[in-house]
Design an enzyme around this catalytic site. Sequence first.
Site, short mmCIF file in Angstrom:
data_model
loop_
_atom_site.label_atom_id
_atom_site.label_comp_id
_atom_site.label_asym_id
_atom_site.label_seq_id
_atom_site.Cartn_x
_atom_site.Cartn_y
_atom_site.Cartn_z
N CYS A 114 0.81 -1.22 0.00
CA CYS A 114 0.00 0.00 0.00
C CYS A 114 0.85 1.28 0.00
CB CYS A 114 -0.96 0.01 1.18
SG CYS A 114 -2.12 -1.36 1.11
N HIS A 253 -3.44 7.35 2.06
CA HIS A 253 -3.77 6.04 1.51
C HIS A 253 -5.17 5.67 2.03
CE1 HIS A 253 -4.00 1.89 0.64
NE2 HIS A 253 -3.74 1.48 1.87
N ASN A 283 -10.08 -0.27 -0.56
CA ASN A 283 -8.62 -0.15 -0.51
C ASN A 283 -8.02 -0.69 -1.82
OD1 ASN A 283 -5.89 -0.35 -0.03
ND2 ASN A 283 -6.09 -1.28 1.99
#
Length: 326
Positions: A114, A253, A283
């Site tokens: 990520c 993020h 996500n």
Amino acid sequence: MTYRAIVSGIGHYLPKNCVKNADLPAHLNTTDEWIRERTGITQRHMAADDETTAVMATHAAKQALAMAGIDAFSVDAIVLATTSPDHGFPATATRVQALLGASNAFAFDVQAVCSGFVYALSIADNFIKSGQTKTVLLIGAESMLRIVDWNDRSTCVLFGDGAAALVLTSSDEQGEIANENRGVLSTHLYSDGNGYDLLYVNQAIETKNGRGAIVMNGREIFKSAVKKIGEAVEKALVANNLTVADIDWFVPHQANQRIIQGVIDHFNLPPEKVVVTVDKHANTSAASIPLAMYEAVRDGRIKPGQLVLIEAMGGGLTWASAIIRW
Ligand code: ACO
């Protein structure tokens, strides 16, 4: 002479199939309410078989190049952040290169889960700063729903697919813009391999017997997230002699609304300055930050000259931050 990496174009791609929480497979025995309360997610886009990571990345890249007014032939490097490549090797970036016809570029992938987009930004920035390249296509692209375990409701509901791309151009190429202090101001990267087992794919991404799937200790990740992100954000501000009040836009993020809220609370950020897309995209790992940036550019929030702070944390563990004057 040092050069600065200026954002001259941005593009995105989201798969056509949008799956609402209520439309997730019944065997997961989950609810819209549970997912919204714990994560803020209401839906995610899910790639079809022909919407591979490379294909989505190519769509996003074409849009970014068009906005920058640059043809693929002028790209010197393609740096693609992904944790869900089309194949174990070669790099998905090389497939994007072929699809674009970017025959003058060199191309490779960056794997930092990520945090991948911020890592890739740092690499692209350094290529430009050193003078080695003038134009870099920087992409975050993911097919996360191909690597989730569709029997593990505590992970598969969290992720989504998509891609976004930035064109970074050397200040050298930008004439008077170079004097406006625009571009990537700093990047800070961190990792701690002691967290390797907290979030991983349990076999090679792709083998004869199928694909690996994500295994995650959600609680432990959650506990580390705000602390590590907080450290990275602090470093970015101090390195640039800035305070939270100087930043126009925070683009975190997009893992989970509760983690984003933790960072908002920690720094006492005005929520209206924080770009949130986790509700709509879930996500998307390395694609989440550029997808969120794209939304905020498209709807007119992020404007040239403004300060944008990005941060991420993910598997590895890895975490990172960067400040860009747009
Ligand atoms: N639907 C319904 N119930 C569920 C679901 C679901 N989708 N998933 C788990 N549950 C149940 C569990 O079985 C458990 O039930 P039990 O109490 O009967 O055993 C209960 O909900 C609580 O489960 P927990 O795992 O303890 O739930 P928690 O409150 O920790 O929330 C979550 C889970 C949302 C994953 C949370 O830990 C989290 O957000 N962690 C951060 C992880 C993350 O965002 N990772 C993304 C990658 S890393 C990054 O990008 C930063």
